[in-house]
Design a protein around this motif. Structure first.
Motif, PDB file in Angstrom:
ATOM      1  N   LYS A 266       0.826  -1.207   0.000  1.00 11.49           N
ATOM      2  CA  LYS A 266       0.000   0.000   0.000  1.00 11.49           C
ATOM      3  C   LYS A 266       0.865   1.263   0.000  1.00 11.49           C
ATOM      4  N   GLY A 267       0.388   2.261  -0.742  1.00 12.52           N
ATOM      5  CA  GLY A 267       1.080   3.536  -0.770  1.00 12.52           C
ATOM      6  C   GLY A 267       0.777   4.368   0.463  1.00 12.52           C
ATOM      7  N   GLU A 268       1.771   5.097   0.907  1.00 14.17           N
ATOM      8  CA  GLU A 268       1.609   6.026   2.024  1.00 14.17           C
ATOM      9  C   GLU A 268       2.226   7.356   1.640  1.00 14.17           C
ATOM     10  N   ASN A 269       1.891   8.397   2.368  1.00 12.14           N
ATOM     11  CA  ASN A 269       2.453   9.709   2.085  1.00 12.14           C
ATOM     12  C   ASN A 269       3.974   9.651   2.098  1.00 12.14           C
ATOM     13  N   GLY A 270       4.581   9.990   0.983  1.00 12.76           N
ATOM     14  CA  GLY A 270       6.035   9.985   0.872  1.00 12.76           C
ATOM     15  C   GLY A 270       6.629   8.671   0.428  1.00 12.76           C
ATOM     16  N   VAL A 271       5.835   7.603   0.417  1.00 12.43           N
ATOM     17  CA  VAL A 271       6.339   6.275   0.024  1.00 12.43           C
ATOM     18  C   VAL A 271       5.342   5.639  -0.945  1.00 12.43           C
ATOM     19  N   PRO A 272       5.672   5.587  -2.244  1.00 10.44           N
ATOM     20  CA  PRO A 272       4.742   4.979  -3.196  1.00 10.44           C
ATOM     21  C   PRO A 272       4.626   3.476  -2.996  1.00 10.44           C
ATOM     22  N   GLY A 273       3.436   2.946  -3.187  1.00 17.03           N
ATOM     23  CA  GLY A 273       3.233   1.506  -3.090  1.00 17.03           C
ATOM     24  C   GLY A 273       3.542   0.815  -4.401  1.00 17.03           C
ATOM     25  N   GLU A 274       3.327  -0.492  -4.455  1.00 20.63           N
ATOM     26  CA  GLU A 274       3.601  -1.220  -5.696  1.00 20.63           C
ATOM     27  C   GLU A 274       2.830  -2.524  -5.729  1.00 20.63           C
ATOM     28  N   LEU A 275       2.622  -3.006  -6.982  1.00 22.70           N
ATOM     29  CA  LEU A 275       2.092  -4.340  -7.190  1.00 22.70           C
ATOM     30  C   LEU A 275       3.273  -5.294  -7.246  1.00 22.70           C
ATOM     31  N   SER A 276       3.238  -6.317  -6.447  1.00 20.27           N
ATOM     32  CA  SER A 276       4.316  -7.300  -6.405  1.00 20.27           C
ATOM     33  C   SER A 276       3.811  -8.587  -7.028  1.00 20.27           C
ATOM     34  N   GLY A 277       4.566  -9.106  -7.991  1.00 17.22           N
ATOM     35  CA  GLY A 277       4.105 -10.302  -8.674  1.00 17.22           C
ATOM     36  C   GLY A 277       5.233 -11.106  -9.278  1.00 17.22           C
ATOM     37  N   ILE A 278       4.867 -12.168  -9.947  1.00 16.45           N
ATOM     38  CA  ILE A 278       5.819 -13.059 -10.613  1.00 16.45           C
ATOM     39  C   ILE A 278       5.545 -13.026 -12.107  1.00 16.45           C
ATOM     40  N   ILE A 279       6.588 -12.724 -12.883  1.00 10.33           N
ATOM     41  CA  ILE A 279       6.482 -12.752 -14.346  1.00 10.33           C
ATOM     42  C   ILE A 279       6.789 -14.166 -14.802  1.00 10.33           C
ATOM     43  N   ARG A 280       5.910 -14.752 -15.580  1.00 11.19           N
ATOM     44  CA  ARG A 280       6.081 -16.135 -16.026  1.00 11.19           C
ATOM     45  C   ARG A 280       6.909 -16.170 -17.310  1.00 11.19           C
ATOM     46  N   TYR A 281       8.231 -16.288 -17.132  1.00 15.13           N
ATOM     47  CA  TYR A 281       9.146 -16.274 -18.271  1.00 15.13           C
ATOM     48  C   TYR A 281       9.230 -17.668 -18.917  1.00 15.13           C
ATOM     49  N   SER A 282       8.278 -17.978 -19.746  1.00 10.03           N
ATOM     50  CA  SER A 282       8.356 -19.213 -20.531  1.00 10.03           C
ATOM     51  C   SER A 282       7.629 -18.993 -21.848  1.00 10.03           C
ATOM     52  N   GLY A 283       7.977 -19.783 -22.835  1.00 11.79           N
ATOM     53  CA  GLY A 283       7.449 -19.574 -24.180  1.00 11.79           C
ATOM     54  C   GLY A 283       5.943 -19.610 -24.270  1.00 11.79           C
ATOM     55  N   ASP A 284       5.307 -20.507 -23.502  1.00  8.13           N
ATOM     56  CA  ASP A 284       3.853 -20.618 -23.598  1.00  8.13           C
ATOM     57  C   ASP A 284       3.124 -19.554 -22.779  1.00  8.13           C
ATOM     58  N   LEU A 368     -10.772   0.140  -3.586  1.00 12.41           N
ATOM     59  CA  LEU A 368      -9.416   0.300  -4.100  1.00 12.41           C
ATOM     60  C   LEU A 368      -8.524   0.978  -3.066  1.00 12.41           C
ATOM     61  N   LEU A 369      -9.065   1.962  -2.360  1.00 11.57           N
ATOM     62  CA  LEU A 369      -8.288   2.631  -1.312  1.00 11.57           C
ATOM     63  C   LEU A 369      -7.899   1.650  -0.205  1.00 11.57           C
ATOM     64  N   ALA A 370      -8.797   0.727   0.101  1.00  8.71           N
ATOM     65  CA  ALA A 370      -8.501  -0.260   1.134  1.00  8.71           C
ATOM     66  C   ALA A 370      -7.424  -1.240   0.667  1.00  8.71           C
ATOM     67  N   LEU A 371      -7.426  -1.554  -0.622  1.00 11.64           N
ATOM     68  CA  LEU A 371      -6.465  -2.521  -1.157  1.00 11.64           C
ATOM     69  C   LEU A 371      -5.080  -1.914  -1.370  1.00 11.64           C
ATOM     70  N   THR A 372      -5.040  -0.707  -1.917  1.00 12.78           N
ATOM     71  CA  THR A 372      -3.765  -0.142  -2.380  1.00 12.78           C
ATOM     72  C   THR A 372      -3.392   1.190  -1.741  1.00 12.78           C
ATOM     73  N   GLY A 373      -4.350   1.861  -1.139  1.00 11.09           N
ATOM     74  CA  GLY A 373      -4.113   3.211  -0.639  1.00 11.09           C
ATOM     75  C   GLY A 373      -4.240   4.262  -1.720  1.00 11.09           C
ATOM     76  N   GLY A 374      -4.549   3.836  -2.941  1.00 13.50           N
ATOM     77  CA  GLY A 374      -4.689   4.767  -4.071  1.00 13.50           C
ATOM     78  C   GLY A 374      -4.036   4.202  -5.311  1.00 13.50           C
ATOM     79  N   ILE A 375      -3.119   4.961  -5.905  1.00 18.21           N
ATOM     80  CA  ILE A 375      -2.398   4.539  -7.106  1.00 18.21           C
ATOM     81  C   ILE A 375      -1.031   4.019  -6.679  1.00 18.21           C
ATOM     82  N   VAL A 376      -0.653   2.857  -7.199  1.00 20.81           N
ATOM     83  CA  VAL A 376       0.643   2.269  -6.857  1.00 20.81           C
ATOM     84  C   VAL A 376       1.405   1.932  -8.123  1.00 20.81           C
ATOM     85  N   GLN A 377       2.712   1.726  -7.988  1.00 27.57           N
ATOM     86  CA  GLN A 377       3.536   1.328  -9.117  1.00 27.57           C
ATOM     87  C   GLN A 377       3.052  -0.016  -9.653  1.00 27.57           C
ATOM     88  N   GLY A 378       2.959  -0.098 -10.976  1.00 25.58           N
ATOM     89  CA  GLY A 378       2.382  -1.279 -11.618  1.00 25.58           C
ATOM     90  C   GLY A 378       1.007  -0.995 -12.180  1.00 25.58           C
TER      91      GLY A 378
END
Length: 416
Positions: A266-284, A368-378
């Motif tokens: 979650k984002g807070e004043n002065g500290v941007p939040g972010e979506l954290s995930g796993i990129i599936r690096y495979s051909g399919d 959305l505010l409860a989940l992320t605090g607003g706008i986050v990186q990602g």
């Protein structure tokens, strides 16, 4: 006595008159900056005023000139245009003081398929990016910075001693074959190729270094903004820049992958939040290829099933003068599923010098505010909808207030 009274009145009237003149000139200058030089107007538009509610009521619009340079007979109060054309509209204060001429192009309204789907992005640079320089320790224990005054941050190494390179390992291998205490680097600097003779020092057996930090790829998570019927896409609403040099990365190739969002910081004043995930690096798991990395977004082609990336069927786009301040929504998948979340468009800048910051938006959706605090990186690229039309994409978050951020007009993204 009467003369004295007249003089006193004059002393008050003159400064007041001067103040009014200054205020009028200030208003004229502000309007000059606010009114765009160019507008696209859809042929199905029935707006009475091209600039809508973006300007004060005392600004009048007058059709000045048609495409052929002749005076237009189009009624000023309501422009109904059925065929592509172009003309000039004069904006003036109260119809008296001209402020700016706006070049108007009539276009067919486009339709796009909104997405809002998070994607993993991998980009390979054209050449090897020089991030910066630093000191190295030679075999004699001396600290030195051989390339410090020769190479620049943001240079792209294309060849070492005339041998083409595209990966960090290739640069290192060529450096280790240095003869005579220097290497020739062919670099791309601000769009121009140049050759540099760069000193190197021996740091170990069969190891030579120039004291430069290099990078040849980058990866991250962003949001797909739209799809087209021809399989092409637009995403992010801004370019991908190097994290250290802040320069737009020169793209050699890029790939979109499926990604799983596992957590939200979650984002807070002065500290941007972010979506954290796993990129599936495979051909399919490949979704598509990236062809362009530009200041207004990344663009390419979908190679998988586009239906799995679409939020709904194609929607009309809104042009910037049709957007209004007030309620709107964004498409985002912060909890794994693309949903519509409420926002408010608080400010619209029709003539922004930075296309990425054409709108100021604020998240109002409690979920959305409860989940992320607003706008986050990602969330960059999250589609902005208003009145059933696609109006733009989220681009940045306000670091000191994560509930607010910037957006780009969708028509700007389509100019790539």
């Amino acid at each position: 006595m009467r003369n004295l009274e007249k003089k006193r009145k004059g002393r008050y009237i003159c400064p007041l008159f001067a103040l009014l003149i200054m205020l009028a000139l200030l208003e004229w200058y502000l309007l000059l900056q606010e009114i765009p030089d160019y507008l696209q107007v859809p042929s199905d538009s029935t707006q009475e005023n091209l600039l809508g509610a973006a300007l004060p009521d005392w600004v009048e619009e007058t059709v000045k000139e048609a495409a052929g340079g002749q005076t237009s007979d189009i009624p000023q109060e309501n422009l109904h245009i059925s065929a592509p054309d172009s003309y000039v509209v004069e904006c003036s204060l109260l119809g008296v003081l001209p402020v700016k001429d706006v070049q108007v192009e009539v276009v067919e309204r486009q339709q796009l398929i909104p997405s809002g789907m998070p994607v993993g992005i991998y980009m390979k640079t054209e050449g090897v990016l020089i991030v910066g320089t630093g000191e190295v320790c030679d075999v004699n224990g001396q600290m030195c910075e051989p390339g410090g005054e020769i190479v620049h941050s943001g240079d792209y190494i294309l060849a070492v001693n005339d041998v083409p390179v595209s990966e960090k390992e290739e640069v290192v291998n060529q450096m280790n074959q240095a003869v005579g205490g220097e290497v020739k680097l062919t670099v791309l600097r601000k769009g121009e190729r140049t050759e540099l003779q760069v000193p190197v020092v021996q740091t170990a057996a069969s190891e030579y270094k120039a004291g430069i930090w290099i990078r040849d790829d980058t990866q991250g998570i962003g949001t797909l903004t739209y799809l087209k019927d021809d399989g092409s896409f637009g995403a992010l609403g801004h370019g991908i820049s190097d994290i250290d040099t802040s320069t737009l990365l020169n793209l050699q190739s890029g790939t979109l992958y499926n990604t799983d969002i596992r957590a939200v910081v979650k984002g807070e004043n002065g500290v941007p939040g972010e979506l954290s995930g796993i990129i599936r690096y495979s051909g399919d798991e490949i979704l598509g290829t990236v062809r362009e990395n530009t200041g207004i977004g990344i663009f390419g082609d979908i190679t998988s099933d586009p239906g799995s990336l679409a939020y709904c069927d194609a929607l009309d786009i809104a042009y910037k003068q049709e957007i209004r301040e007030g309620a709107a929504t964004i498409l985002s998948a912060v909890d794994g599923e693309v949903k519509e979340y409420d926002i408010a468009i608080e400010k619209i800048n029709l003539n922004s010098s930075d296309a990425n910051k054409s709108m100021v938006i604020r998240v109002t959706d409690e979920n959305l505010l409860a989940l992320t605090g607003g706008i986050v990186q990602g969330m960059s690229g999250s589609t902005i909808l208003q009145d059933g039309r696609i109006v733009g994409a989220v681009t940045h978050v306000f670091v000191n207030d994560p509930t607010k951020g910037y957006g780009i007009f969708i028509e700007n993204m389509l100019e790539h």
